[in-house]
Scaffold this active site. Structure first.
Site, PDB file in Angstrom:
ATOM      1  N   ARG A  20      -6.088   2.424  -7.222  1.00 23.71           N
ATOM      2  CA  ARG A  20      -6.185   1.188  -6.433  1.00 23.71           C
ATOM      3  C   ARG A  20      -5.359   1.316  -5.140  1.00 23.71           C
ATOM      4  O   ARG A  20      -4.227   1.775  -5.146  1.00 23.71           O
ATOM      5  CB  ARG A  20      -5.656   0.015  -7.268  1.00 23.71           C
ATOM      6  CG  ARG A  20      -5.614  -1.336  -6.532  1.00 23.71           C
ATOM      7  CD  ARG A  20      -4.235  -1.628  -6.000  1.00 23.71           C
ATOM      8  NE  ARG A  20      -4.101  -3.001  -5.500  1.00 23.71           N
ATOM      9  CZ  ARG A  20      -3.040  -3.439  -4.820  1.00 23.71           C
ATOM     10  NH1 ARG A  20      -2.039  -2.634  -4.561  1.00 23.71           N
ATOM     11  NH2 ARG A  20      -2.977  -4.689  -4.410  1.00 23.71           N
TER      12      ARG A  20
ATOM     13  N   THR B 180       7.904  -4.576  -2.089  1.00 25.47           N
ATOM     14  CA  THR B 180       7.314  -3.853  -0.952  1.00 25.47           C
ATOM     15  C   THR B 180       8.254  -4.012   0.244  1.00 25.47           C
ATOM     16  O   THR B 180       8.898  -5.046   0.383  1.00 25.47           O
ATOM     17  CB  THR B 180       5.946  -4.487  -0.614  1.00 25.47           C
ATOM     18  OG1 THR B 180       5.059  -4.181  -1.670  1.00 25.47           O
ATOM     19  CG2 THR B 180       5.371  -3.980   0.708  1.00 25.47           C
TER      20      THR B 180
HETATM   21  N1  ASP Z   1       1.022  -5.941  -0.906  1.00 25.67           N
HETATM   22  C1  ASP Z   1       1.364  -4.964  -1.899  1.00 25.67           C
HETATM   23  C2  ASP Z   1       0.080  -4.495  -2.545  1.00 25.67           C
HETATM   24  O1  ASP Z   1      -0.772  -5.305  -2.839  1.00 25.67           O
HETATM   25  C3  ASP Z   1       2.275  -5.471  -2.973  1.00 25.67           C
HETATM   26  C4  ASP Z   1       3.417  -6.355  -2.524  1.00 25.67           C
HETATM   27  O2  ASP Z   1       3.621  -6.553  -1.341  1.00 25.67           O
HETATM   28  O3  ASP Z   1       4.143  -6.879  -3.396  1.00 25.67           O
HETATM   29  O4  ASP Z   1      -0.037  -3.328  -2.803  1.00 25.67           O
END
Ligand code: ASP
Length: 357
Positions: free
Chosen positions: A244, A216
């Site tokens: 989701r 991310t």
């Molecule tokens: N926070 C992001 C999510 O849950 C994933 C991540 O940051 O790795 O969609």
């Protein structure tokens, strides 16, 4: 000549030409204004004219698993993103402009789980989330579950600036982005073999593989006007259920910015970041408890989340340009730069130059 010398010289002149008690008041006023401007100057000197901090995801990022070539690729791309944002800030662009420009570089790179390179849902599609917030007026925009917008961060910004809403999802967001003239691509554009293989492995193991899902991206910027902005963009988590939505597009969870306190962009297990309202909690601790940025960010990541077994990290910056980058995983892709020339890119669990010694 400093302000102080200037004031003394003017005081001497006034002393030479003036007379009576009035003269003393004039001298006093000049000295007072000189010392006030000296104090302001000292404060301005400690605050950079502008600053930028980014992350490229937290997770299992270990030196022993990284080869020199991959490390160089990540370093080069994070540096390119930082420099893109710096160019915007340097020529007087807003923090919002800088956040969008910086994140677009990372979205366009297959190295990160955002835009091209986004992870796959269990159904084998890429569904992306993004948000942006302007600390000047708490304006915010987000898109969720989008499959055809090339740069979700730009769509989030369009929602913030060109719609009466804060968040648009799925086809509605895609139609709005197209109306706004943003680049729309075939979902195939987001395919990368690395992420596809990661999904196949996860499907075989019937579990989310932690080392496959990070990436991310996020950014916080402080501009020359003293305004903060923050943004986050993601493909979510490998093998997430289709539909989701994670924390990244949720204002207060994955992204928050308020000139009164700080800007925050988060990465990690989104469900926990939503439940703990992580980004806002950091700002609230500063505002209501008087904690420093670093105290607040470290408490939330190392105490609150760790006590719940939640993995992740944040990058955060306050209005003075102080930066904090805590994470409770083995690593987090991260980097920052300031107008003063300080610049650093880090991956592993290692101290940054700006960490308290
Ligand atoms: N926070 C992001 C999510 O849950 C994933 C991540 O940051 O790795 O969609």
């Amino acid at each position: 000549m400093t302000d102080f010398h200037l004031a003394c010289a003017s005081a001497a002149v006034v002393g030479a030409i003036g007379s009576s008690r009035r003269r003393h008041w004039v001298i006093l006023a000049i000295l007072l204004s000189a010392s006030l401007s000296w104090v302001e100057g000292a404060q301005a000197a400690s605050r950079p004219a502008y600053a930028l901090v980014v992350h490229g995801g937290a997770g299992t990022i270990l030196r022993e698993n990284m080869d020199a070539e991959t490390e160089a690729e990540y370093r080069a791309k994070i540096t390119e993103a930082l420099h893109r944002g710096r160019d915007v800030l340097d020529r007087g662009g807003s923090a919002v402009d800088a956040v969008e420009a910086t994140i677009r570089v990372m979205e366009d790179s297959p190295l990160f789980n955002a835009g091209k390179g986004a992870v796959f849902t269990e159904a084998g599609v890429n569904e992306m989330d993004s948000s942006i917030m302007d600390g000047r007026d708490l304006n915010a925009g987000a898109v969720a579950g989008v499959k055809t917008i090339r740069n979700p961060i730009s769509a989030a910004r369009a929602v913030m600036e060109k719609s009466p809403h804060v968040m648009l999802a799925r086809e509605g967001a895609e139609a709005f982005a197209a109306e706004q003239g943003l680049a729309i691509v075939d979902p195939e554009y987001f395919f990368t073999k690395t992420r596809w293989d990661a999904l196949q492995r996860a499907l075989e193991q019937k579990a989310e593989a932690d080392d496959e899902k990070h990436g991310t991206v996020g950014c916080v910027a402080l501009d020359r006007e003293g305004n903060l902005a923050a943004g986050t963009s993601t493909g979510g988590m490998t093998m997430k259920m289709w539909g989701r939505i994670g924390d990244s597009p949720i204002i207060g969870a994955g992204t928050y910015a308020n000139n009164e306190t700080c800007g925050v962009s988060a990465t990690g297990h989104g469900e926990y970041f939503i439940r703990n309202v992580v980004a806002y909690d950091i700002a609230a601790r500063m505002q209501y408890l008087g904690e420093s940025l670093d105290e607040a960010a470290r408490f939330v990541i190392h105490d609150r989340l760790v006590s719940q077994g939640a993995l992740g990290g944040v990058v955060a910056m306050d209005r003075e340009g102080n930066i904090s980058m805590p994470f409770n995983t083995s690593g987090m892709y991260r980097g920052y730069l300031k107008s003063t020339g300080e610049e650093e890119v880090l991956f592993y669990d290692e101290p940054a130059d700006l960490d308290p010694k």
